[in-house]
Design a protein around this motif. Structure first.
Motif, PDB file in Angstrom:
ATOM      1  N   LYS A  91       0.836  -1.190   0.000  1.00 39.09           N
ATOM      2  CA  LYS A  91       0.000   0.000   0.000  1.00 39.09           C
ATOM      3  C   LYS A  91       0.884   1.258   0.000  1.00 39.09           C
ATOM      4  CE  LYS A  91      -4.529   0.525   1.995  1.00 39.09           C
ATOM      5  NZ  LYS A  91      -5.423   0.078   3.035  1.00 39.09           N
ATOM      6  N   ALA A  92       1.957   1.178   0.777  1.00 36.13           N
ATOM      7  CA  ALA A  92       2.834   2.351   0.907  1.00 36.13           C
ATOM      8  C   ALA A  92       3.555   2.658  -0.397  1.00 36.13           C
ATOM      9  CB  ALA A  92       3.844   2.121   2.026  1.00 36.13           C
ATOM     10  N   VAL A  93       4.082   1.603  -1.040  1.00 35.23           N
ATOM     11  CA  VAL A  93       4.891   1.877  -2.237  1.00 35.23           C
ATOM     12  C   VAL A  93       4.043   2.297  -3.436  1.00 35.23           C
ATOM     13  CG1 VAL A  93       6.839   0.430  -1.565  1.00 35.23           C
ATOM     14  CG2 VAL A  93       5.004  -0.538  -2.964  1.00 35.23           C
ATOM     15  N   ALA A  94       2.729   2.249  -3.272  1.00 35.97           N
ATOM     16  CA  ALA A  94       1.872   2.780  -4.334  1.00 35.97           C
ATOM     17  C   ALA A  94       1.804   4.300  -4.259  1.00 35.97           C
ATOM     18  CB  ALA A  94       0.480   2.201  -4.209  1.00 35.97           C
ATOM     19  N   LEU A  95       2.384   4.835  -3.181  1.00 35.24           N
ATOM     20  CA  LEU A  95       2.369   6.293  -3.021  1.00 35.24           C
ATOM     21  C   LEU A  95       3.617   6.896  -3.660  1.00 35.24           C
ATOM     22  CD1 LEU A  95       1.259   6.300   0.696  1.00 35.24           C
ATOM     23  CD2 LEU A  95      -0.144   6.938  -1.267  1.00 35.24           C
ATOM     24  N   PRO A  96       3.606   8.203  -3.905  1.00 34.61           N
ATOM     25  CA  PRO A  96       4.789   8.825  -4.502  1.00 34.61           C
ATOM     26  C   PRO A  96       6.012   8.725  -3.587  1.00 34.61           C
ATOM     27  CG  PRO A  96       2.914  10.292  -4.576  1.00 34.61           C
ATOM     28  CD  PRO A  96       2.512   9.156  -3.722  1.00 34.61           C
ATOM     29  N   GLY A  97       7.142   8.582  -4.192  1.00 34.90           N
ATOM     30  CA  GLY A  97       8.384   8.508  -3.424  1.00 34.90           C
ATOM     31  C   GLY A  97       9.564   8.720  -4.340  1.00 34.90           C
ATOM     32  N   LYS A  98      10.704   8.214  -3.923  1.00 35.96           N
ATOM     33  CA  LYS A  98      11.912   8.368  -4.736  1.00 35.96           C
ATOM     34  C   LYS A  98      12.206   7.071  -5.471  1.00 35.96           C
ATOM     35  CE  LYS A  98      13.143  12.499  -3.723  1.00 35.96           C
ATOM     36  NZ  LYS A  98      13.322  13.528  -4.721  1.00 35.96           N
ATOM     37  N   GLY A  99      12.652   7.201  -6.713  1.00 37.50           N
ATOM     38  CA  GLY A  99      12.897   5.994  -7.494  1.00 37.50           C
ATOM     39  C   GLY A  99      14.331   5.863  -7.950  1.00 37.50           C
ATOM     40  N   GLY A 100      14.657   4.679  -8.444  1.00 31.75           N
ATOM     41  CA  GLY A 100      15.971   4.430  -9.047  1.00 31.75           C
ATOM     42  C   GLY A 100      17.150   4.639  -8.127  1.00 31.75           C
ATOM     43  N   ILE A 101      17.031   4.160  -6.890  1.00 30.78           N
ATOM     44  CA  ILE A 101      18.144   4.342  -5.940  1.00 30.78           C
ATOM     45  C   ILE A 101      19.182   3.243  -6.173  1.00 30.78           C
ATOM     46  CG2 ILE A 101      18.750   4.284  -3.482  1.00 30.78           C
ATOM     47  CD1 ILE A 101      15.885   5.448  -3.010  1.00 30.78           C
ATOM     48  N   LEU A 102      20.411   3.646  -6.290  1.00 26.90           N
ATOM     49  CA  LEU A 102      21.503   2.701  -6.533  1.00 26.90           C
ATOM     50  C   LEU A 102      22.737   3.221  -5.829  1.00 26.90           C
ATOM     51  CD1 LEU A 102      22.582   0.237  -8.213  1.00 26.90           C
ATOM     52  CD2 LEU A 102      23.115   1.839 -10.021  1.00 26.90           C
TER      53      LEU A 102
ATOM     54  N   LEU B  94      20.429   9.285  -3.529  1.00 24.47           N
ATOM     55  CA  LEU B  94      21.357   8.383  -4.211  1.00 24.47           C
ATOM     56  C   LEU B  94      20.725   7.825  -5.489  1.00 24.47           C
ATOM     57  CD1 LEU B  94      22.810   6.537  -1.110  1.00 24.47           C
ATOM     58  CD2 LEU B  94      23.774   8.454  -2.352  1.00 24.47           C
ATOM     59  N   SER B  95      20.287   8.717  -6.310  1.00 26.14           N
ATOM     60  CA  SER B  95      19.674   8.288  -7.556  1.00 26.14           C
ATOM     61  C   SER B  95      20.256   9.119  -8.683  1.00 26.14           C
ATOM     62  CB  SER B  95      18.167   8.501  -7.481  1.00 26.14           C
ATOM     63  OG  SER B  95      17.609   8.411  -8.754  1.00 26.14           O
ATOM     64  N   MET B  96      20.562   8.444  -9.774  1.00 26.30           N
ATOM     65  CA  MET B  96      21.098   9.178 -10.927  1.00 26.30           C
ATOM     66  C   MET B  96      20.125   9.085 -12.091  1.00 26.30           C
ATOM     67  SD  MET B  96      24.012  10.765 -10.829  1.00 26.30           S
ATOM     68  CE  MET B  96      24.133  11.458  -9.230  1.00 26.30           C
ATOM     69  N   ASP B  97      18.889   8.738 -11.748  1.00 26.40           N
ATOM     70  CA  ASP B  97      17.861   8.651 -12.762  1.00 26.40           C
ATOM     71  C   ASP B  97      17.619  10.060 -13.313  1.00 26.40           C
ATOM     72  OD1 ASP B  97      15.436   8.528 -14.101  1.00 26.40           O
ATOM     73  OD2 ASP B  97      14.733   6.859 -12.880  1.00 26.40           O
ATOM     74  N   SER B  98      17.885  10.236 -14.631  1.00 23.32           N
ATOM     75  CA  SER B  98      17.831  11.597 -15.186  1.00 23.32           C
ATOM     76  C   SER B  98      16.446  12.216 -15.027  1.00 23.32           C
ATOM     77  CB  SER B  98      18.249  11.587 -16.651  1.00 23.32           C
ATOM     78  OG  SER B  98      17.424  10.698 -17.353  1.00 23.32           O
ATOM     79  N   GLN B  99      15.412  11.368 -15.055  1.00 26.48           N
ATOM     80  CA  GLN B  99      14.060  11.881 -14.904  1.00 26.48           C
ATOM     81  C   GLN B  99      13.844  12.360 -13.470  1.00 26.48           C
ATOM     82  OE1 GLN B  99      12.837  12.129 -17.805  1.00 26.48           O
ATOM     83  NE2 GLN B  99      11.036  13.185 -17.062  1.00 26.48           N
ATOM     84  N   ASP B 100      14.443  11.627 -12.542  1.00 24.64           N
ATOM     85  CA  ASP B 100      14.321  11.982 -11.131  1.00 24.64           C
ATOM     86  C   ASP B 100      15.105  13.254 -10.815  1.00 24.64           C
ATOM     87  OD1 ASP B 100      12.715  10.083  -9.837  1.00 24.64           O
ATOM     88  OD2 ASP B 100      14.171  10.028  -8.193  1.00 24.64           O
TER      89      ASP B 100
END
Lengths: 331, 581
Positions: free
Chosen positions: B334-345, B446-452
Motif C-alpha cells: 500500500k505504501a509503495v503505491a504512493l509517490p516517493g523516490k525511485g531508481g536508488i543505486l 542516491l539516484s542518478m535517474d535523469s528523470q528523477d
C-alpha cells in the motif's frame, strides 16, 4: 568601392575568430570526453584527429562568417557587384584550400588509429551509465576489471525475472571509439555501445543535436564528393556559398531590420535542414524512380544554385541596395 | 512617463507569455495520448496536462522573454506623441531606464520558477506517472485474482486501488459487486480474518508468567549478573498486570542499570575493561530497543569471546527479538503505491573490505515509516567471492537497517524472506537485514535517474553533491546540473538587457505604426531566438564542463560568477552606447 575592397580582409578576420572559437569549443568537448583516460593520453587525444575535427567545422564557420559579413555590407554597402563577388570568391577559396590543406594533413602517415582506454567509459569504484546499462567496477587496470557488476537499465529484478545484477569477479574489457565489449570467462562477449563517462556533461540539448546532425550530413557529403569527384565537390561548395551570399538580399527585404536579421539567421539554419531534406528525403525517393540517373547526386547543388539565382534576381530587380542608409541612417 | 513605458513592456511581455502558455496548453492536450497519457489514471489527468504546459512554459521562458523584449523595443518604443503636429522621439535612456527594475523583478520571479516550481512540477509529473502505473498494475492483478476465483484478494486489491484513485465510481461499483458475490458464496470461507497474525510479546511466547520472570530477575540480581537481571525485569514489565510485580520489576531494572553504570572491573586488565565496555554498549543498545545494533555488537564480541555467557545470552536474545522485526507485505504494498523516490543505486561499504551494491526501485515514506520496493543487493569481497545476492519485493527501514523480512497477512503470519540467489545461509545478513551506511534522507539522493534529477531543487542538489561520492555516484553529473541551473537566471537578465539594445538598434523606423503584415512575422522570431539561446547555453555548458573537470566545482562556480558579471557589465555598456534619435 574602398569598402567593398576591404570585404575579403574583413571576412578573413571574422572567419578566423569564428573558426577559432568553434574549434576551441569542439576541442573542449573532445577533451572532456577523454578526460577520464588520464593526463598522459589527454594531449594525445586532443591532437589526434585534430585536422578531421577542424575539417568538420570549416564549412559551418565559413557560412556563419558570411552572415556576419552581411551586417557589415548593410552598414557600408560599397559597390553592389564587388560586395557580391568578393565575399563569394573569398569564402569559396577558403573552403577549397582549407579542405585541401586539412585533408592532406589528416591523411598523413602519422594519423594512426589511437588506442582507446577502458577508463574513457568506466570509472573504478563508481557507477557509470552506458547506453542502456549501468556498470560498476571495483578496480580497473590495463583492460581488465575486478568485481564488475553489469546492470541492465529499466529492468527491475523480480522473483520471476532475471537478476538485475550480473557479477563478474574478473573480466576483460575491450574499448574502442564506439564503446566497450565485456568478455566474461567462458561466456559470449557483451558489446555495449556507449558514450564516454563524462559525455553527459558536454552533451548538447536535443534541439541542437538536430542542427549538429545536419552539419554532419553536409560535411559527410562534401567529404564524399571531395574524395570521389573534384568537380562535384567544387559545384556543391560553390552552390552552397552562392546561395548563402545571394540570400543576403533577405537582410534588406523588409523595413523592419530586426525581422531581416532574424531571417538571415533562419536562412543559415535552414540551409542545413534543406540540404538534409534534399539528401535524405528527395534523393532517396528519386533514386527509386530514376535508377542509374548520373546527375541525381548533384541535385542538392543544382537546387541551391537555382534558389541562389532566384534570390539574386529578386535582389537586382526589386530590392533597394542602400537599405541601411535609407532605413537606419536616414540617408 | 516612466510608468507608461514599463506598462507598455509589461503588456507586450504579458501578451507573449499568455499566447505561448495557451500554445503550451494546447500542445499538452493534443499530445496527451501520444505522450504516455493513456497510462495516467483519470484522477491525475487534468493536473498532468496543466503541469506539462507549465513545464514547457518555464523551460522556454528565456527565448520567450528575449523575443518579447526584442519586439517591444524594435516596434513599440518610438513615439513620445505628437507635438505641434509632428512626431517626436524620446531619448533612449528614458525608454530603457524604467524597465531595468522590471527586468530585475522578472529575473527574480524566473529564479523562483526555475529553482522551486519547475522541480516541483517535474516531481509531481513523475509521481503521477508512477502512481498511475502502480494503480493500473493493481487493477490488472485484481482482475487476474478474480478470474482465478480469489474474490477476497481481488476486493482487497480494488480497495488499495480506490485508496489511490478515490471517487472512481466504476471501480467502487466493481468492488461492491465482488463483495455481494462473495457474501452470497460460502460464508465458511471467511476464516481469513482469523488468519490475522497476533504478535505476542516475547515473554508470553516463551510461555513464562510474570511472577516466574520477576523471580529470575531477582535471582540474577542477587547473583550480581546485572545484565540478565535487567533483561528479565524488562520482560516482566512487558506482560505484568499486577501492580506489585510492576513496581518490583521497575526497581530491579533501575537498580541493575545503576549497578552497571557504576561498575568497573578492578585491576589493570585492559582486556577485561574492553570487554566490559563493549558489553555495556551492546546492553545499552538492547535496552534502548536498537536490536540490530545490539546484535552486531554481541556478534562481534562472540567472535572474540565465544564462551562469555552474557555475550552468548544477549546475542541469542537479540537474534530472537529481531525475528519479530517484520512487517506486513500488504502494508508495504500500500505504501509503495504512493509517490516517493525511485531508481536508488549505491555502494554500501561494509566491514571487512566487503562491498555491497544495493538497488532499490522505489522508496516511500509513510507516517514515519520508510518502505522499499524491489530491492536487489549483492555483497562481495575484494577476492571476488560473493557473500550473498538477493532480491526482496519489499523492505522496510528499521534502525537504519534495510529489513526484508516480510510477513503475509493473508497467510497466517507466514514469513516471506528475500529470494537468495546466492549465499542464502550467509551469517552476514542476520534475519534478512542489511545495515545501511547512508541515512534515509541521504538515501533519497542516491539516484542518478535523469528523470528523477529534474525533480531536484537547488537546495536538494547542493546537499546531495557533498555526500554522494562515497556511495559510488559521479558527483560531476550533479555539479553540472547545479551550475547550469545557477547560470539560467544570469542568462535571463543579460540576454534581456542585450535584447533592449539590439531591439532598439534594429527598430523599425516607420513614420506611422507598423503595418499588420509585419506583425504576421512575429511568430517567426521566437524559434530563431530559441536557437540562439540554445547555442549560447551550450557554449557556457562546454566551458563550465571544462572548468568543472579540470579545476573542480568551486573554481567553476567562481568563474561562472565572474564571467556572468562581465557579461552583465557588457550588456549594460551596450545599453549605454545606444543613441537616441
Amino acid at each position: 568601392m574602398k569598402d567593398s575592397l576591404l570585404l575579403p580582409v574583413i571576412f578573413l578576420l571574422i572567419f578566423l575568430v569564428v573558426f577559432l572559437l568553434i574549434a576551441g569549443l569542439v576541442t573542449l568537448k573532445s577533451w572532456g570526453e577523454c578526460f577520464s583516460e588520464g593526463s598522459n593520453t589527454l594531449v594525445e587525444a586532443i591532437s589526434y584527429n585534430l585536422s578531421v575535427r577542424l575539417l568538420q567545422i570549416l564549412p559551418v564557420s565559413i557560412l556563419i562568417s558570411l552572415v556576419a559579413l552581411f551586417i557589415r555590407i548593410l552598414v557600408k554597402p560599397g559597390s553592389r557587384f564587388l560586395s557580391f563577388l568578393l565575399p563569394l570568391g573569398t569564402a569559396f577559396a577558403v573552403l577549397i584550400f582549407g579542405y585541401y590543406f586539412l585533408n592532406e594533413t589528416s591523411s598523413s602517415p602519422h594519423a594512426e588509429k589511437r588506442a582507446v582506454k577502458t577508463e574513457r567509459f568506466l570509472l573504478p569504484g563508481k557507477f557509470t551509465d552506458l547506453g542502456g546499462y549501468t556498470v560498476f567496477a571495483e578496480a580497473l587496470q590495463n583492460g581488465k576489471a575486478a568485481n564488475l557488476i553489469l546492470m541492465e537499465d529499466g529492468k527491475s529484478a523480480t522473483e520471476n525475472e532475471q537478476k538485475k545484477f550480473n557479477f563478474y569477479s574478473r573480466i576483460e574489457i575491450d574499448a574502442d571509439e564506439q564503446g566497450i565489449t565485456l568478455y566474461p570467462l567462458n561466456e559470449k562477449g557483451v558489446k555495449i555501445n556507449a558514450r564516454p563517462v563524462y559525455s553527459s556533461i558536454f552533451q548538447e540539448e536535443s534541439q541542437l543535436s538536430s542542427f549538429f546532425r545536419d552539419i554532419g550530413l553536409l560535411n559527410a557529403e562534401l567529404d564524399r564528393q571531395y574524395h570521389n569527384s573534384s568537380t562535384g565537390f567544387l559545384i556543391l561548395s560553390f552552390s552552397l556559398l552562392f546561395f548563402c551570399v545571394a540570400s543576403s538580399v533577405l537582410m534588406r527585404i523588409s523595413r523592419w531590420p530586426l525581422l531581416n536579421f532574424m531571417i538571415g539567421l533562419l536562412i543559415l539554419r535552414g540551409m542545413f535542414s534543406l540540404f538534409r531534406f534534399l539528401k535524405t528525403e528527395i534523393i532517396l525517393e528519386l533514386k527509386k524512380v530514376l535508377v542509374d540517373f548520373p546527375l541525381i547526386d548533384a541535385l542538392p547543388a543544382m537546387i541551391f544554385l537555382f534558389l541562389g539565382l532566384v534570390l539574386l534576381l529578386i535582389d537586382l530587380v526589386f530590392v533597394d541596395y542602400s537599405f541601411w542608409q535609407r532605413e537606419i541612417q536616414g540617408g | 512617463m516612466g510608468k507608461s513605458k514599463t506598462i507598455r513592456l509589461l503588456q507586450v511581455l504579458f501578451l507573449f507569455y499568455l499566447v505561448f502558455f495557451l500554445f503550451c496548453l494546447a500542445y499538452s492536450v493534443f499530445t496527451f495520448n501520444n505522450d504516455g497519457g493513456s497510462d495516467i489514471i483519470r484522477k491525475f489527468a487534468f493536473g498532468y496536462i496543466w503541469r506539462k504546459a507549465l513545464i514547457l512554459f518555464i523551460d522556454y521562458l528565456i527565448p520567450l522573454q528575449v523575443s518579447g523584449v526584442l519586439i517591444s523595443y524594435s516596434l513599440f518604443f518610438k513615439f513620445k506623441g505628437k507635438q505641434g503636429g509632428a512626431s517626436t522621439y524620446l531619448p533612449f535612456h528614458r525608454l530603457a531606464n524604467p524597465n531595468l527594475t522590471l527586468l530585475l523583478i522578472l529575473t527574480l520571479m524566473y529564479t523562483v520558477l526555475l529553482s522551486g516550481f519547475l522541480p516541483f512540477f517535474y516531481r509531481k509529473q513523475s509521481e503521477a506517472e508512477y502512481v498511475s502505473r502502480v494503480a493500473l498494475d493493481i487493477l490488472r492483478e485484481a482482475e487476474i485474482e478474480k478470474k482465478e476465483g480469489n474474490t477476497e484478494r481481488a476486493i482487497k486489491l480494488l480497495e488499495i486501488y480506490l485508496s489511490i484513485d478515490k471517487g472512481n465510481e466504476e471501480i467502487a461499483w466493481r468492488r461492491d459487486s465482488y463483495s455481494v458475490e462473495m457474501a452470497e458464496g460460502d460464508r465458511g470461507k471467511r476464516a481469513v480474518e482469523a488468519a490475522e497474525p497476533v504478535l505476542l510479546s516475547r515473554a508470553a511466547a516463551s510461555g513464562q508468567s510474570a511472577s516466574d520472570l520477576i523471580e529470575k530477575a531477582r535471582e540474577y540480581y542477587t547473583g550480581e549478573d546485572y545484565f540478565s537481571a535487567h533483561y528479565y525485569a524488562a520482560l516482566t514489565l512487558e506482560i505484568a498486570t499486577e501492580r506489585s510485580l510492576i513496581i518490583a520489576a521497575r526497581r530491579i531494572e533501575r537498580d541493575a542499570l545503576k549497578e552497571l553504570s557504576s561498575l568497573l572491573p578492578t585491576g589493570a586488565d585492559k582486556e577485561a575493561l574492553k570487554l566490559f565496555l563493549k558489553k555495556k554498549e551492546g546492553f545499552q543498545a538492547f535496552t534502548e530497543k536498537r536490536f540490530f545494533d545490539a546484535y552486531y555488537i554481541f556478534k562481534e564480541l562472540e567472535e572474540n569471546y565465544p564462551r562469555d555467557p552474557d555475550v552468548l545470552m544477549y546475542l541469542e536474545k537479540s537474534r530472537e527479538t529481531l525475528k519479530e522485526e517484520s512487517f506486513f507485505i500488504e502494508e508495504a504494498k500500500k505504501a509503495v503505491a504512493l509517490p516517493g523516490k525511485g531508481g536508488i543505486l549505491f555502494k554500501n561499504q561494509s566491514a571487512g573490505g566487503r562491498v555491497e551494491i544495493i538497488a532499490i526501485e522505489r522508496m516511500v515514506e509513510l507516517s514515519g515509516d520508510v518502505f522499499f520496493k524491489n530491492v536487489e543487493a549483492i555483497s562481495f569481497d575484494s577476492s571476488g567471492e560473493i557473500n550473498y545476492h538477493l532480491h526482496a519485493s519489499y523492505g522496510k527501514l528499521v534502525n537504519n537497517h534495510l529489513n526484508m523480512n516480510a510477513v503475509d497477512r493473508f497467510q497466517a503470519g507466514k514469513s516471506s524472506p528475500p529470494d537468495y540467489w546466492q549465499g542464502g545461509k550467509s551469517d552476514l545478513l542476520p534475519l534478512h537485514s542489511i545495515k545501511l551506511n547512508p541515512d534515509w534522507e541521504l538515501l533519497s539522493k542516491l539516484s542518478m535517474d535523469s528523470q528523477d534529477l529534474k525533480g531536484w531543487n537547488l537546495m536538494f542538489l547542493w546537499q546531495a553533491r557533498e555526500k554522494i561520492e562515497t556511495f559510488g555516484l559521479v558527483t560531476e553529473k550533479l555539479d553540472i546540473i547545479l551550475l547550469l541551473t545557477l547560470l539560467k537566471p544570469f542568462l535571463f537578465l543579460i540576454l534581456s538587457l542585450i535584447s533592449i539594445s539590439l531591439g532598439w538598434s534594429l527598430r523599425a523606423r516607420y513614420l506611422a505604426r507598423p503595418p499588420i503584415s509585419t506583425l504576421l512575422f512575429i511568430p517567426l522570431l521566437p524559434p530563431v531566438v530559441f536557437f540562439l539561446v540554445m547555442v549560447i547555453s551550450y557554449g557556457h555548458k562546454l566551458l563550465l564542463g571544462f572548468l568543472l573537470l579540470s579545476l573542480g566545482f568551486w573554481p567553476a562556480l567562481i568563474t561562472l560568477c565572474i564571467l556572468e558579471s562581465l557579461l552583465l557589465m557588457v550588456s549594460l555598456l551596450t545599453l549605454a552606447a545606444q543613441k537616441s534619435e
